[in-house]
Design a protein around this motif. Structure first.
Motif, short mmCIF file in Angstrom:
data_model
loop_
_atom_site.label_atom_id
_atom_site.label_comp_id
_atom_site.label_asym_id
_atom_site.label_seq_id
_atom_site.Cartn_x
_atom_site.Cartn_y
_atom_site.Cartn_z
N VAL A 177 -15.55 1.78 23.03
CA VAL A 177 -14.20 2.56 22.52
C VAL A 177 -13.77 0.84 21.73
N PHE A 178 -14.74 -0.39 22.02
CA PHE A 178 -14.79 -1.48 21.77
C PHE A 178 -13.72 -0.93 20.20
N ALA A 179 -13.05 -1.79 19.53
CA ALA A 179 -11.99 -1.43 17.79
C ALA A 179 -13.71 -1.67 17.19
N PRO A 180 -14.02 -1.12 15.54
CA PRO A 180 -15.10 -1.63 14.97
C PRO A 180 -14.43 -3.51 14.99
N SER A 181 -13.23 -3.27 14.65
CA SER A 181 -13.21 -4.88 13.51
C SER A 181 -13.90 -5.84 14.75
N CYS A 182 -13.93 -5.82 16.24
CA CYS A 182 -13.91 -6.61 17.36
C CYS A 182 -15.27 -6.75 17.76
N LEU A 183 -16.55 -5.50 17.04
CA LEU A 183 -17.42 -5.11 17.28
C LEU A 183 -18.41 -5.83 15.83
N SER A 184 -18.05 -6.62 15.01
CA SER A 184 -17.94 -7.37 13.77
C SER A 184 -17.37 -8.32 13.20
N SER A 220 2.74 -7.68 5.56
CA SER A 220 4.03 -8.20 4.92
C SER A 220 4.09 -8.69 4.00
N ARG A 221 4.33 -9.68 3.45
CA ARG A 221 4.37 -9.84 1.73
C ARG A 221 3.17 -10.49 0.93
N TRP A 222 2.78 -11.32 1.81
CA TRP A 222 1.44 -11.77 2.26
C TRP A 222 -0.21 -10.80 1.63
N ILE A 223 0.09 -9.55 1.86
CA ILE A 223 -0.79 -8.40 1.67
C ILE A 223 -1.62 -8.99 0.20
N ALA A 224 -0.89 -9.62 -0.82
CA ALA A 224 -1.43 -9.69 -2.16
C ALA A 224 -2.65 -10.75 -1.56
N TYR A 225 -3.01 -11.70 -0.75
CA TYR A 225 -3.90 -12.61 -0.66
C TYR A 225 -4.98 -12.23 0.03
N VAL A 226 -4.92 -10.67 0.67
CA VAL A 226 -5.68 -10.11 1.70
C VAL A 226 -7.01 -10.03 1.29
N ARG A 227 -7.52 -10.15 0.23
CA ARG A 227 -8.64 -9.91 -0.94
C ARG A 227 -9.67 -11.73 -0.17
N LEU A 239 0.90 -0.87 0.05
CA LEU A 239 -0.20 -0.07 0.04
C LEU A 239 0.65 1.75 -0.08
N ALA A 240 0.13 2.48 -0.88
CA ALA A 240 1.35 3.49 -0.48
C ALA A 240 1.41 4.16 0.76
N PRO A 241 2.04 5.02 1.24
CA PRO A 241 2.46 5.72 2.33
C PRO A 241 0.87 6.84 2.55
N GLY A 242 0.37 6.53 4.01
CA GLY A 242 -0.97 6.74 4.14
C GLY A 242 -2.51 6.09 3.69
N SER A 243 -1.74 5.14 2.62
CA SER A 243 -3.68 4.75 2.34
C SER A 243 -4.20 3.60 3.50
N PRO A 244 -4.97 4.02 3.42
CA PRO A 244 -6.11 2.32 4.67
C PRO A 244 -5.58 1.72 3.96
N TYR A 245 -6.19 0.26 5.07
CA TYR A 245 -5.85 -0.86 5.26
C TYR A 245 -6.76 -1.57 4.14
N PRO A 246 -7.30 -2.32 3.31
CA PRO A 246 -8.36 -2.96 2.66
C PRO A 246 -9.29 -2.71 3.18
N ALA A 247 -9.65 -3.17 4.53
CA ALA A 247 -11.17 -3.70 5.12
C ALA A 247 -11.29 -1.86 6.36
N ARG A 248 -10.23 -1.45 6.01
CA ARG A 248 -10.60 0.14 6.09
C ARG A 248 -11.40 0.37 7.35
N ASP A 249 -12.21 0.80 8.32
CA ASP A 249 -12.55 1.28 9.55
C ASP A 249 -12.55 -0.10 10.44
N LEU A 250 -13.49 -1.29 9.50
CA LEU A 250 -13.09 -2.74 10.28
C LEU A 250 -11.82 -3.43 10.49
N CYS A 251 -10.59 -3.02 9.78
CA CYS A 251 -9.40 -3.20 10.30
C CYS A 251 -8.87 -3.74 11.22
#
Length: 395
Positions: A251-258, A30-37, A10-22
């Motif tokens: 306060v809990f992370a959106p990832s945990c709430l989903s 890691s290089r295994w970002i290729a499999y993130v989808r 990802l380019a510097p400053g770019s959000p991760y693919p899951a965005r707020d749910l990450c």
């Protein structure tokens, strides 16, 4: 084509693919970002495929224990006869990691130590010695990028790995497992719910405990109280019902709430507390690799069968409404409720079901309100069946 040849950092400053749910599991570092989808639990839920891959079959939804706790060969409760000094409970997880190295079962253990500057800032490592494993004892209740250390595997000489992690990390790990430069992977899972960012943890501590700066570790326990251990050895407990819900509701992370993988469905062996009576740990052996891991330490354990007592359903239904309205009880009333429900409330596996029901209903409501377009595909079939047993507030 090798994973790193397809990786597109990802380019510097770019959000991760899951965005707020990450959940910041570390895969995208890691290089295994290729499999993130297809690896990220918050982009696509793949429970059935993961269970088939890891255990040879998916869970039987008509079997009440598998509906709740996932595929398993065996469940038991245990504690180490000789507890590890400084461990959060008796140290079963740490002992498993040490024995896996001592016996040559694995070359390294993926575990999480802490920053030299802050006890609660997680630092994932590939531990190669028992001392390094022991340095990681005690939970870090914050989001942790465990999978970023996969980047260290190529050229490391590590061919057999024991990975310790929570559900979202293990879902991603299972999705990339076949592309890792490993001959064998063992997975030791931890049940997990309601992690926070480091900032969120500070808010939680400051609103809940008498001395936030001295807390060494804490856990939401089967007696319906949060147990805090302080650096001077002092123990402090707070009833669940005494939490400042208005302040903590978000306060809990959106990832945990989903998340709907409280019990870590993809692990070979799971070690936690939620299905055991107070003072013991709950172990779930999911497959033959899990049995192999347990065999490393079973003769060092005081073991007992799982038990179940009480009826969770009324307490779950009342909790749904109380949480949704962000009710805060006076401390004296919270203490009284905690005392009563701790004595007559659900225990053992029924407490585990209580916790799962409470969090699945809360999370389903959160997803439907905040991400309605993804709700139908994101909430897995087993969770939908559990949630259907309760009345949820209107959206």
């Amino acid at each position: 084509m090798a994973p790193h040849e397809r990786a597109r950092p990802l380019a510097p400053g770019s959000p991760y693919p899951a965005r707020d749910l990450c959940s910041q599991c570390g895969l995208c570092d890691s290089r295994w970002i290729a499999y993130v989808r297809r690896a990220c639990a918050f982009l696509e839920q793949r429970f059935e495929a993961m269970e088939e891959h890891a255990h040879g079959r998916s869970r039987d939804l008509d079997n009440e224990d598998e509906l709740y706790f996932g595929v398993h060969q065996r469940m038991l409760t245990a504690r180490l006869r000789q507890p590890i000094e400084g461990a959060q409970w008796t140290g079963i997880v740490s002992r498993l990691g040490v024995r896996a190295l001592e016996t040559g079962l694995v070359d390294a253990v993926l575990c999480v130590t802490q920053s030299a500057d802050d006890r609660f800032t997680p630092v994932p490592i590939l531990a190669r010695t028992p001392e390094e494993v022991l340095s990681a004892r005690v939970n870090k209740p914050t989001l942790s990028p465990n999978l970023k250390v996969l980047e260290q595997l190529p050229g490391s000489g590590i061919r057999r790995l024991l990975a310790i992690g929570v559900g979202c990390q293990i879902q991603a790990l299972r999705a990339v497992q076949d592309s890792l430069p490993l001959e064998q992977l063992y997975v030791l899972g931890l049940p997990c719910v309601d992690n926070v960012s480091r900032e969120g943890l500070q808010t939680f501590l400051e609103s809940t405990v008498s001395s936030p700066e001295t807390v060494v570790h804490y856990e939401f326990m089967q007696d319906f109280r949060i147990h805090f251990r302080h650096s001077d050895g002092r123990e402090e407990t707070v009833p669940f019902f005494g939490l400042d819900t208005p302040k903590l509701k978000d306060v809990f992370a959106p990832s945990c709430l989903s998340c709907f993988d409280y019990t870590n469905a993809g692990a070979d062996l799971v070690v936690g507390y939620m299905g055991a009576t107070f003072g013991r740990q709950w172990l779930t052996v999911r497959n033959d690799r899990g049995a192999e891991l347990l065999a490393l330490v079973e003769d060092e354990l005081d073991t007992a069968p799982v038990t179940s007592r009480g009826d969770r359903r009324a307490a779950v239904q009342q909790g749904i409404e109380a949480y949704d309205k962000a009710l805060k009880l006076p401390r004296w009333l919270a203490e009284l409720f905690g005392l009563v429900i701790g004595r007559i409330g659900p225990q053992g596996l029924e407490y585990g079901r209580f916790s799962i029901d409470s969090h699945f209903t809360r999370n389903a409501l959160w997803v439907r309100r905040n991400h309605p377009a993804m709700a139908d595909r994101h909430i897995p079939a087993f969770a939908r069946r559990i949630i259907s047993r309760y009345r949820l507030p209107s959206l």
